[in-house]
Design a protein around this motif. Structure first.
Motif, PDB file in Angstrom:
ATOM      1  N   THR A 181       4.040  -0.546 -10.870  1.00 30.20           N
ATOM      2  CA  THR A 181       3.613   0.809 -10.514  1.00 30.20           C
ATOM      3  C   THR A 181       4.597   1.449  -9.548  1.00 30.20           C
ATOM      4  OG1 THR A 181       1.309   0.123 -10.757  1.00 30.20           O
ATOM      5  CG2 THR A 181       1.710   2.193  -9.626  1.00 30.20           C
ATOM      6  N   THR A 182       5.043   0.692  -8.551  1.00 30.86           N
ATOM      7  CA  THR A 182       5.950   1.230  -7.540  1.00 30.86           C
ATOM      8  C   THR A 182       7.268   1.702  -8.140  1.00 30.86           C
ATOM      9  OG1 THR A 182       5.012  -0.139  -5.785  1.00 30.86           O
ATOM     10  CG2 THR A 182       7.252   0.661  -5.450  1.00 30.86           C
ATOM     11  N   LEU A 194       6.246   4.413 -11.850  1.00 35.32           N
ATOM     12  CA  LEU A 194       5.370   5.587 -11.845  1.00 35.32           C
ATOM     13  C   LEU A 194       6.146   6.841 -11.432  1.00 35.32           C
ATOM     14  CD1 LEU A 194       2.444   6.570 -12.233  1.00 35.32           C
ATOM     15  CD2 LEU A 194       2.090   6.197  -9.786  1.00 35.32           C
ATOM     16  N   VAL A 227       6.560  10.318  -9.835  1.00 30.16           N
ATOM     17  CA  VAL A 227       5.873  11.061  -8.769  1.00 30.16           C
ATOM     18  C   VAL A 227       6.309  12.524  -8.829  1.00 30.16           C
ATOM     19  CG1 VAL A 227       5.465  11.258  -6.288  1.00 30.16           C
ATOM     20  CG2 VAL A 227       5.830   9.006  -7.326  1.00 30.16           C
ATOM     21  N   ARG A 274      11.195   8.429  -9.444  1.00 32.92           N
ATOM     22  CA  ARG A 274      10.533   7.131  -9.549  1.00 32.92           C
ATOM     23  C   ARG A 274      11.171   6.147  -8.569  1.00 32.92           C
ATOM     24  NH1 ARG A 274      10.749   8.745 -15.016  1.00 32.92           N
ATOM     25  NH2 ARG A 274       8.729   8.671 -16.085  1.00 32.92           N
ATOM     26  N   ALA A 310       5.168   5.902  -4.830  1.00 34.08           N
ATOM     27  CA  ALA A 310       4.037   5.737  -5.754  1.00 34.08           C
ATOM     28  C   ALA A 310       2.741   5.437  -5.023  1.00 34.08           C
ATOM     29  CB  ALA A 310       4.349   4.618  -6.748  1.00 34.08           C
ATOM     30  N   TYR A 368       1.175   8.683  -4.067  1.00 35.73           N
ATOM     31  CA  TYR A 368       0.779   9.431  -5.252  1.00 35.73           C
ATOM     32  C   TYR A 368      -0.516   8.884  -5.844  1.00 35.73           C
ATOM     33  CZ  TYR A 368       0.916  11.320  -9.985  1.00 35.73           C
ATOM     34  OH  TYR A 368       0.592  11.941 -11.170  1.00 35.73           O
TER      35      TYR A 368
END
Length: 507
Positions: A238-239, A242, A244, A267, A276, A279
């Motif tokens: 995710t970090t 993802l 943003v 990202r 992330a 967010y």
């Protein structure tokens, strides 16, 4: 008859827990049999029926002796470590404003305050291993875990959601449009729930005797490590992947309101504005339900007073004014790793009985974690960051927790220097009480409620000003001494008295 697992769970985990190690009278849970070794365990003054016995006698001797009433044994190092964590929280919360170097790091880096949360989660993990060592009824244990999780969530929202304005503002209540859903106890609750559920559901897969080999303790509890690995993968993927987008927020003040827009569109960012972690929390909780005074406001980009708090620079970027949740959802998923490492230390305590064996495993693992953290941080691969609960931060703080825990073990259990740390044990036995009353300022708010003519004319302010600040001619020194003597020392004495009376606040 009361279920044994319910009794152990009733004694608590994490804050305010009472911990005991139980050994079956008919079966050893370690490969080191026939040795009389009660390492790490000390007698408690509490009611014997609330605890269990450690028996290290050979099986043939057990069969010849009649069954006796179980005696009290206690993990003194665990209580002392928990007490230390509470003391650190009080110190950095109430003296951090005067000494910004011990307050939370504005962004990357690690200060004294940044060790508090992972130390809590580490000790929760150790406690889970001991309290759930044997589970007779899985469904009953799960019900207890769910109930304790809900209690922690409830108290977390009450104390840090905005309902309580202690200790300075003598009012209560929160606008549900602004309530903060996350906080310290909420994070502890979710980490506890995940780690404890995995430990409970895998109870039939646990070994009673470890196989030979240095890594047998890891393979024996592979499902616990698998759970931690899943949390790690979710966080890292995710970090770094993802996207943003830009985001906006409104700041309300006495002269009206002002809208700010933060430009992102990226990202894998580890900076304050476009990561992330922030967010995910803005999308899940809503921007109005996040912490409105993030520590990043003390960065040089935001104020000339850095690392202290101060007025914003005229050219401060828009994100300096924005909210950020330091105990948010994605960072809490990463925090599960802290609990996983803690429960591993608890498993070592259960399976290894010699001082050297325990310390060798604990210290070596801690050093590996510290080395990994340092490499990740100084190569700029993954910076040590408490607000993001980055992987390097997990490794660094867990390694530090392992070193401190091992140090306490040597001092208290190997060398027998228990007396100097009794005040930490007392606080650790009543950690929930001291957390609520001292760290969250509920007791100070009660005292402040009895004022003369105006709310500032109260006993707490009078003591701090006249007994400490005026005497030392320094508000900084006076604040530090006030925290040490009027808070930490005071609550050490209170916790000691309550311990002698057998009074504990357990969730």
């Amino acid at each position: 008859m009361e279920n044994p697992i319910e009794k152990r769970l009733e004694e608590g985990l994490g804050t305010g827990s009472q911990l005991v190690v139980e050994e079956d009278n008919n079966k050893r849970s370690t490969s080191h049999q026939g040795k009389k070794d009660e390492v790490g365990i000390h007698p408690s003054n509490e009611n014997e029926e609330n605890n269990v016995v450690i028996s290290d006698q050979p099986e043939e001797l057990k069969e010849e002796q009649p069954q006796k009433k179980q005696k009290t044994k206690r993990v003194a190092t665990l209580d002392a470590f928990r007490g230390l964590t509470i003391v650190l929280m009080i110190l950095v919360d109430d003296a951090g404003g005067a000494y910004s170097r011990i307050d939370h790091s504005p962004w990357n880096g690690c200060t004294l305050a940044d060790f508090v949360m992972p130390f809590f989660l580490f000790i929760v993990g150790v406690a889970i291993a001991l309290a759930l060592k044997k589970i007779l009824k899985v469904n009953s244990a799960i019900r207890k875990i769910i109930l304790r999780t809900l209690k922690l969530l409830f108290w977390g929202i009450i104390l840090q959601g905005g309902y309580s304005h202690a200790p300075d503002v003598l009012s209560y209540g929160v606008d549900m449009k602004q309530i903060r859903w996350c906080g310290i106890l909420q994070r502890i609750a979710l980490v506890y729930f995940v780690v404890a559920i995995i430990e409970t559901l895998t109870t039939k897969l646990r070994p009673t005797v470890l196989k030979p080999g240095s890594f047998s303790i890891f393979t024996a509890y592979k499902w616990q490590w698998f759970g931690g690995f899943v949390a790690f993968v979710i966080y890292m993927v995710t970090t770094f992947t993802l996207y943003v987008p830009d985001w906006s927020f409104v700041v309300h003040h006495e002269h009206g309101s002002e809208k700010y827009t933060v430009k992102c569109g990226m990202r894998g960012h580890f900076g304050p504005a476009c990561n992330a972690v922030g967010y995910v929390d803005r999308q899940v909780w809503g921007i109005n339900h996040l912490y409105s005074q993030p520590v990043w406001s003390r960065l040089k980009a935001c104020t000339f007073s850095s690392p202290d708090s101060g007025p914003f620079r005229k050219d401060a970027p828009s994100w300096c004014h924005g909210p950020f949740e330091p105990e948010g959802l994605l960072s809490t998923i990463s925090a599960i790793l802290s609990g996983t490492i803690g429960i591993h230390y608890g498993h070592v305590l259960i399976h290894f009985k010699e001082h050297a064996e325990r310390l060798k495993h604990w210290v070596s693992m801690a050093l590996v974690l510290l080395i990994v953290a340092v490499i990740l941080h100084f190569t700029d691969a993954i910076p040590i960051n408490k607000q993001l609960y980055s992987f390097s931060y997990v490794c660094f703080t867990a390694g530090a927790a392992g070193i401190v825990f091992s140090g306490f073990y040597i001092l208290i259990d190997v060398w027998g220097l228990r007396t100097p740390f009794l005040f930490l044990e007392w606080i650790g036995m009543n950690a929930m009480l001291v957390f609520v009353m001292a760290a969250q300022g509920i007791f100070a708010a009660f005292i402040n409620g009895w004022y003369y003519k105006n709310p500032d004319n109260n006993l707490v302010n009078w003591i701090q000003q006249h007994v400490f600040n005026d005497v030392w001619k320094s508000e900084r020194v006076g604040t530090l001494l006030y925290v040490i003597f009027a808070e930490i020392t005071f609550w050490s004495v209170v916790a000691g008295i309550l311990h002698k009376l057998g009074i504990y606040w357990k969730l």
